[in-house]
Enzyme design. Structure first.
Site, PDB file in Angstrom:
ATOM      1  N   GLU A 129       0.872  -1.175   0.000  1.00  0.00           N
ATOM      2  CA  GLU A 129       0.000   0.000   0.000  1.00  0.00           C
ATOM      3  C   GLU A 129       0.909   1.223   0.000  1.00  0.00           C
ATOM      4  O   GLU A 129       1.659   1.433   0.944  1.00  0.00           O
ATOM      5  CB  GLU A 129      -0.837  -0.077   1.284  1.00  0.00           C
ATOM      6  CG  GLU A 129      -1.908   0.941   1.456  1.00  0.00           C
ATOM      7  CD  GLU A 129      -2.591   0.742   2.832  1.00  0.00           C
ATOM      8  OE1 GLU A 129      -2.788  -0.415   3.275  1.00  0.00           O
ATOM      9  OE2 GLU A 129      -2.885   1.755   3.470  1.00  0.00           O
ATOM     10  N   ASP A 167      -4.098   9.761  10.770  1.00  0.00           N
ATOM     11  CA  ASP A 167      -2.779   9.201  11.028  1.00  0.00           C
ATOM     12  C   ASP A 167      -2.145   9.760  12.284  1.00  0.00           C
ATOM     13  O   ASP A 167      -2.280  10.938  12.607  1.00  0.00           O
ATOM     14  CB  ASP A 167      -1.859   9.456   9.828  1.00  0.00           C
ATOM     15  CG  ASP A 167      -2.223   8.561   8.658  1.00  0.00           C
ATOM     16  OD1 ASP A 167      -2.123   7.325   8.818  1.00  0.00           O
ATOM     17  OD2 ASP A 167      -2.630   9.082   7.599  1.00  0.00           O
TER      18      ASP A 167
END
Lengths: 401, 261
Positions: free
Chosen positions: B46, B57
């Protein structure tokens, strides 16, 4: 003030204002946002909620705030200027109208903790205040840069029992404080409510916050009618960072085309200097903090770091409703530099004995620029008071001696 | 046939997906890191498109995003870097992961075209609303042979899990616990119960667990009730620490350490 067709300037059933709005959130936030979306209107429209909200606005916030005819400023500018005195709200700005509403929503959703972001610290103080009032835990994210330039508000939040957490990523201002508050909400999805301080973020926040702030224009209508015999001004001015005081001041006038709406954005050192926060002048459509809106960004879609002397306007986007007001031409957006804002702040202080917040000074700086005639009625939303900006003003005292 | 489909036909357990940020640690490290991961035996990769404001994140990936942007990484540069990987022997399935705004600014159709041209197999766009996907993006993804992956969290209702499963065609990305990437999730009884609960739904898509998977123990625990797991922040930390000349060996060792068989 009612229209039969749905207003093109209000949120639609899907959460959009024309092409702007929506809820562009990662799945981690979806259940929280959905819970709010499914419940906010039901909660807000409940009679008991309305009773409690109105009572707190009256007895705790000190509403209605006055609408003041500023005679010396009017003479100086050459028009008829009324100031909507949101600076006289408890805690010193309009921000508390929203935090009162949202804390009551949070209670009804069974939340025990509150997280918030703040730029100038006014929303942080207003959130810490209502958390103290209701006995809820309060965590406020604030950019490191803003903590330095708005020290008195940091201390106020701490005195009120809130935990102030510095946002250290990116430009370390309001945008990054918002990112950190969202991350905190992601990590605490069930017991925490996020009190967003402006008409930004995923649907239903922009609509919910605008509804709580709409008390400003509801009062202007009554007060203006009482004082002038007419309910509508010719011009209505407010500053826009995210745009919550403007959303509230404009709310009941959106579908009154005779009222010219003027939104003041922060041009910083000038829109072409690379040190600016004038979103509509410099931005283009995109996605920021969960909403499709207009934002300052690079060609590659990275969010640009904004600049303004005013921490509350130092934000690279605007609320989606404002994006729609700009795109449709319903509101005029003006870019006001740091210098113009300072001039306006000192002018109001010397002529009317009112020290405005730096954010508010941007709206005042539009007064000579809008072409208002002597008999025109101009209302300025005086969104906050300037005590928090005294350190900045003090640096410029000599220039205005 | 799409490489993701082939992978999940061939392999139904212990699938290892490794995330890394494009243009990190150096601008032109994207393809070498991809090659090293394929050589080390990662089942799929990914590639994160860096963004200035990655709200889902944690600190590790935030910093890698910022460093990649400082290096000059853009969506256009990524496609330049990837333009001939499929001719250069990269066969591993590739997903692009990123926040929506850079994709929208690049132009969604042009983005899909470029993905197909360089041989990208699927997309993860965490802040793409499901209704916008259904209305606007789904036909484009189908036209350009791109599979879509949706996230599910412990708070996602079973009805919505089914809705996401019905629309996904890559896999379902199970977020292990509430939090941002890189959080120290311990694979405790709560996580296990959530993974069992999801397994019992009998989803049509494969499931991969991410967030907090960092080593052999967490990989094994996560894979027990699922098709496999995703490692991101722990791998980014490795890239930060490994000296450039020892990186390939470090990646070999890392992948072998996570899945020791």
């Amino acid at each position: 003030m009612t229209t039969t067709a749905p207003s093109p300037y209000q949120v639609d059933a899907a959460g959009y204002y024309g092409p702007f709005g929506g809820a562009y959130v990662p799945e981690m936030l979806y259940p929280n946002v959905e819970e709010l979306r499914n419940n906010y209107l039901k909660i807000i429209e409940d009679a008991e909620f309305q009773r409690e909200f109105t009572q707190l606005l009256t007895d705790y916030v000190g509403r209605p705030t006055p609408l003041f005819l500023a005679q010396r400023l009017s003479a100086e500018i050459g028009t008829t200027i009324y100031l909507k005195r949101e600076d006289l709200c408890h805690t010193g700005a309009h921000k508390i109208n929203n935090t009162i509403g949202q804390i009551l929503v949070a209670q009804r959703l069974g939340k025990r903790r509150i997280v918030a972001e703040t730029g100038a610290g006014q929303h942080g103080v207003a959130t810490a205040t209502v958390c103290a009032l209701m006995g809820l835990e309060c965590i406020v994210y604030m950019g490191e840069v803003d903590i330095e330039r708005q020290r008195p508000n940091v201390d106020r939040m701490r005195m009120l029992g809130a935990k102030v957490v510095p946002a250290k990523s990116g430009s370390r201002t309001l945008k990054d404080a918002t990112n950190e508050a969202m991350r905190h909400w992601i990590s605490n999805p069930t017991d925490t409510h996020y009190i967003i301080g402006s008409v930004v973020g995923p649907h239903p926040y922009p609509d919910m916050v605008a509804r709580f702030q709409s008390v400003i224009s509801a009062e202007i209508i009554r007060q203006l009618l009482h004082q002038t015999g007419r309910a509508t001004p010719d011009f209505l001015l407010a500053c826009v960072g995210g745009g919550s005081n403007a959303a509230g001041a404009f709310y009941h006038y959106l579908d009154e085309p005779s009222v010219r709406l003027v939104a003041a954005e922060a041009a910083g050192q000038g829109i072409d200097t690379g040190h600016s926060a004038a979103t509509t002048a410099l931005g283009k459509p995109g996605i920021l903090h969960g909403a499709s809106t207009i934002l300052m960004q690079t060609a590659d879609g990275q969010v640009t770091e904004p600049y303004s002397i005013s921490a509350g306007l130092d934000y690279p986007g605007i609320g989606p409703q404002h994006a729609q007001l700009f795109a449709t031409g319903r509101a005029d957006f003006m870019s006001i530099t740091d210098k113009q804002a300072l001039d306006a702040a000192f002018q109001l202080s010397r002529l009317e004995g009112i020290i405005p917040a730096l954010e508010t000074a941007h709206a005042l700086a539009c007064l000579p620029l809008i072409g208002a005639k002597k008999d025109d009625v101009v209302v300025v939303c005086l969104s906050g008071r300037g005590d928090k900006d005294l350190a900045t003003y003090t640096k410029h005292l000599e220039e205005y001696a | 046939m799409n490489r993701l489909t082939q992978l999940f036909q061939r392999k139904t357990a212990d699938v290892l997906n490794v995330y890394f940020t494009a243009g990190f640690p150096q601008l032109h490290d994207t393809v070498p890191v991809l090659q090293a991961l394929q050589d080390a035996g990662a089942d799929l990769v990914e590639i994160g498109m860096p963004y200035s404001d990655p709200v889902a994140d944690g600190e590790t990936i935030q910093r890698s995003n910022q460093q990649a942007l400082d290096n000059g990484m853009t969506v256009a540069t990524l496609f330049e870097q990837l333009h001939d990987i499929r001719q250069q022997g990269i066969t591993v399935p590739i997903l692009l992961m990123g926040y929506l705004n850079p994709v929208v600014q690049f132009g969604i159709e042009r983005f899909c075209q470029q993905c197909q041209a360089v041989g990208v197999d699927g997309l993860i766009l965490p802040d793409l609303p499901l209704e916008v996907y259904e209305r606007e993006y789904r036909p484009l993804f189908a036209q350009y042979g791109l599979q879509v992956v949706f996230l599910v969290t412990p708070q996602t209702s079973p009805a919505r899990v089914r809705q996401l499963d019905a629309l996904a065609d890559g896999f379902i990305y199970l977020v292990a616990a509430a939090g941002t990437t890189g959080a120290q999730t311990d694979m405790n009884a709560d996580v296990d119960a959530y993974l069992r609960r999801t397994q019992a739904l009998g989803l049509r898509n494969p499931t991969l667990v991410g967030f907090g998977i960092s080593d052999a123990a967490s990989f094994a625990a996560a894979s027990r009730h699922t098709t496999g797991a995703i490692i991101g922040s722990a791998f980014i930390r490795l890239l930060q620490q490994a000296p450039a000349d020892g990186r390939t060996a470090a990646i070999q060792e890392f992948v072998r350490g996570v899945r020791p068989h």
